[in-house]
Design an enzyme around this catalytic site. Structure first.
Site, PDB file in Angstrom:
ATOM      1  CB  ALA A   1      -0.946  -0.012   1.196  1.00  0.00           C
TER       2      ALA A   1
ATOM      3  CB  THR B   1       0.800   6.771   0.767  1.00  0.00           C
ATOM      4  OG1 THR B   1       2.213   6.769   0.578  1.00  0.00           O
ATOM      5  CG2 THR B   1       0.392   5.545   1.566  1.00  0.00           C
TER       6      THR B   1
ATOM      7  NE  ARG C   1      -0.650  -4.226   9.361  1.00  0.00           N
ATOM      8  CZ  ARG C   1      -1.135  -4.812   8.265  1.00  0.00           C
ATOM      9  NH1 ARG C   1      -0.914  -4.275   7.080  1.00  0.00           N
ATOM     10  NH2 ARG C   1      -1.829  -5.923   8.342  1.00  0.00           N
TER      11      ARG C   1
ATOM     12  CD  GLN D   1       1.555  -7.061   0.566  1.00  0.00           C
ATOM     13  OE1 GLN D   1       1.058  -7.490   1.596  1.00  0.00           O
ATOM     14  NE2 GLN D   1       2.591  -6.248   0.576  1.00  0.00           N
TER      15      GLN D   1
ATOM     16  CG  HIS E   1      -3.759  -9.223  -1.087  1.00  0.00           C
ATOM     17  ND1 HIS E   1      -3.022  -8.452  -0.213  1.00  0.00           N
ATOM     18  CD2 HIS E   1      -3.428 -10.504  -0.808  1.00  0.00           C
ATOM     19  CE1 HIS E   1      -2.268  -9.237   0.549  1.00  0.00           C
ATOM     20  NE2 HIS E   1      -2.493 -10.479   0.202  1.00  0.00           N
TER      21      HIS E   1
ATOM     22  CB  CYS F   1     -20.902 -13.701  -9.459  1.00  0.00           C
ATOM     23  SG  CYS F   1     -21.873 -15.054  -8.760  1.00  0.00           S
TER      24      CYS F   1
ATOM     25  CB  CYS G   1     -24.678 -12.934 -10.052  1.00  0.00           C
ATOM     26  SG  CYS G   1     -23.936 -13.645 -11.532  1.00  0.00           S
TER      27      CYS G   1
ATOM     28  CB  SER H   1       4.004  -3.108   7.385  1.00  0.00           C
ATOM     29  OG  SER H   1       2.836  -3.873   7.112  1.00  0.00           O
TER      30      SER H   1
HETATM   31  P1  NAD Z   1       0.758  -1.514   5.217  1.00  0.00           P
HETATM   32  O1  NAD Z   1      -0.191  -0.373   5.408  1.00  0.00           O
HETATM   33  O2  NAD Z   1       0.820  -2.572   6.231  1.00  0.00           O
HETATM   34  O3  NAD Z   1       2.228  -0.942   5.063  1.00  0.00           O
HETATM   35  C1  NAD Z   1       2.513   0.164   4.241  1.00  0.00           C
HETATM   36  C2  NAD Z   1       3.949   0.588   4.560  1.00  0.00           C
HETATM   37  O4  NAD Z   1       4.314   1.594   3.634  1.00  0.00           O
HETATM   38  C3  NAD Z   1       4.100   1.179   5.955  1.00  0.00           C
HETATM   39  O5  NAD Z   1       5.122   0.481   6.648  1.00  0.00           O
HETATM   40  C4  NAD Z   1       4.490   2.650   5.703  1.00  0.00           C
HETATM   41  O6  NAD Z   1       5.503   3.101   6.578  1.00  0.00           O
HETATM   42  C5  NAD Z   1       5.042   2.611   4.293  1.00  0.00           C
HETATM   43  N1  NAD Z   1       4.810   3.834   3.529  1.00  0.00           N
HETATM   44  C6  NAD Z   1       3.624   4.465   3.310  1.00  0.00           C
HETATM   45  N2  NAD Z   1       3.800   5.510   2.475  1.00  0.00           N
HETATM   46  C7  NAD Z   1       5.122   5.557   2.187  1.00  0.00           C
HETATM   47  C8  NAD Z   1       5.933   6.417   1.378  1.00  0.00           C
HETATM   48  N3  NAD Z   1       5.411   7.434   0.687  1.00  0.00           N
HETATM   49  N4  NAD Z   1       7.279   6.179   1.324  1.00  0.00           N
HETATM   50  C9  NAD Z   1       7.825   5.135   2.022  1.00  0.00           C
HETATM   51  N5  NAD Z   1       7.109   4.290   2.786  1.00  0.00           N
HETATM   52  C10 NAD Z   1       5.777   4.498   2.862  1.00  0.00           C
HETATM   53  O7  NAD Z   1       0.468  -2.085   3.760  1.00  0.00           O
HETATM   54  P2  NAD Z   1       0.743  -3.540   3.149  1.00  0.00           P
HETATM   55  O8  NAD Z   1       1.995  -4.110   3.669  1.00  0.00           O
HETATM   56  O9  NAD Z   1       0.522  -3.394   1.692  1.00  0.00           O
HETATM   57  O10 NAD Z   1      -0.430  -4.453   3.750  1.00  0.00           O
HETATM   58  C11 NAD Z   1      -1.737  -3.987   3.823  1.00  0.00           C
HETATM   59  C12 NAD Z   1      -2.789  -4.708   2.985  1.00  0.00           C
HETATM   60  O11 NAD Z   1      -3.690  -3.684   2.628  1.00  0.00           O
HETATM   61  C13 NAD Z   1      -2.348  -5.270   1.681  1.00  0.00           C
HETATM   62  O12 NAD Z   1      -2.644  -6.609   1.721  1.00  0.00           O
HETATM   63  C14 NAD Z   1      -3.217  -4.594   0.589  1.00  0.00           C
HETATM   64  O13 NAD Z   1      -4.031  -5.580  -0.015  1.00  0.00           O
HETATM   65  C15 NAD Z   1      -4.162  -3.709   1.306  1.00  0.00           C
HETATM   66  N6  NAD Z   1      -4.255  -2.286   0.897  1.00  0.00           N
HETATM   67  C16 NAD Z   1      -4.111  -1.903  -0.395  1.00  0.00           C
HETATM   68  C17 NAD Z   1      -4.182  -0.561  -0.757  1.00  0.00           C
HETATM   69  C18 NAD Z   1      -4.003  -0.177  -2.207  1.00  0.00           C
HETATM   70  O14 NAD Z   1      -4.363  -0.966  -3.080  1.00  0.00           O
HETATM   71  N7  NAD Z   1      -3.474   1.009  -2.511  1.00  0.00           N
HETATM   72  C19 NAD Z   1      -4.384   0.425   0.230  1.00  0.00           C
HETATM   73  C20 NAD Z   1      -4.543   0.003   1.557  1.00  0.00           C
HETATM   74  C21 NAD Z   1      -4.467  -1.362   1.881  1.00  0.00           C
HETATM   75 ZN    ZN Z   2     -23.133 -15.644 -10.595  1.00  0.00          ZN
END
Ligand code: NAD
Ligand code: ZN
Length: 251
Positions: free
Chosen positions: A25, A29, A37, A102, A122, A130, A155, A198
């Protein structure tokens, strides 16, 4: 930002021939999509809906569409950032064989990574499926009807009420084909760069460990410490876009 981490990352990339990028994720950001997280992340606001609850309870299914309306306010307008573009540059220069992600936002594809080189562990939240017959459904008409009077999707092929965004929820089994493709890519890489995760969610976080086990180098680029820092050959605790953009020489 100090120059050293950029130089170290550039050197590691320069020595590699078959890079696999693993993203979480954090890479999105800078596009305005909150991660899970970090402070202000999605988990500080919502508890995740477990797959069993979604299947058992109509109220959980309704809640999932209420949240989808909220999260789509940022997700549907988000554009790839410098981090995504740097990853796409590595793929398009022939240096990176696969992007294991992910993320469910589809931004790697939008940034120019060919769809067959993105492995979505994911799933994808930009469409729905569906759960009974796999028929694909588009999101906008579902949300339109739901926003009107909480009409739940059905569906069109089999009339099932188990329609869900095409994502993998906590407690839902992992997609087999994607897991297999991710395994093959990992087994054949000589460098894995884990970016913006993370590294706490399994089985996804098993891929950086697998990369180490097959003798590849592991670099971790993440603002904060991760669960797997002790395995990394290079640790870069910096912002993703500026660091990766500079390391791959984006203009
Ligand atoms: P997580 O939130 O656990 O970890 C994200 C990490 O990225 C954190 O440790 C944070 O410190 C770091 N981070 C955030 N912005 C940053 C930046 N600009 N520069 C450097 N580091 C940065 O996310 P995860 O490990 O992907 O696990 C969470 C689950 O959430 C995943 O399985 C995913 O499916 C889902 N998810 C996806 C999205 C998306 O598709 N954009 C958004 C939120 C959650
Ligand atoms: Zn169906």
């Amino acid at each position: 930002m100090s120059q050293q981490p950029v130089d170290d990352l550039r050197a590691l990339i320069g020595d590699a021939q078959r890079i696999v990028i693993f993203t979480g994720a954090g890479i999105s950001t800078e596009s305005g999509i909150p991660d899970f997280r970090s402070p202000g992340g999605i988990w500080t606001r919502y508890k995740p809906i477990m797959f069993d609850d979604f299947m058992r309870s109509a109220e959980s299914r309704r809640e999932s569409w209420r949240r989808k309306i909220e999260t789509d306010k940022t997700m549907t307008v988000a554009q790839p950032n410098r981090g995504h573009l740097a990853v796409a540059a590595l793929v398009n220069r022939g240096l990176c064989t696969a992007v294991i992600t992910q993320n469910i936002d589809g931004l790697h594809q939008v940034s120019g990574v060919p769809a067959d080189q993105v492995i979505e562990l994911h799933g994808n939240s930009t469409y729905a499926k569906c759960l009974d017959c796999d028929t694909r459904m588009e999101i906008p008409p579902i949300l339109e009807a739901f926003a009107r009077d909480e009409t739940m999707p059905e569906c069109p092929s089999c009339s099932s009420e188990y329609v869900k965004t095409a994502t993998i929820s906590f407690g839902q089994s992992m997609p087999e084909a994607e897991m297999r493709r991710a395994e093959i890519a990992t087994n054949n890489c000589d460098l894995m760069i884990a970016i913006g995760s993370s590294l706490q969610v399994y089985p996804a976080a098993g891929f950086p460990i697998m990369a180490k086990r097959v003798g590849a180098k592991l670099a971790i680029l993440n603002r904060e410490a991760t669960e797997l820092d002790q395995y990394a050959d290079l640790l870069v605790h910096e912002e993703i876009g500026p660091t990766l953009g500079a390391a791959v020489g984006l203009n």
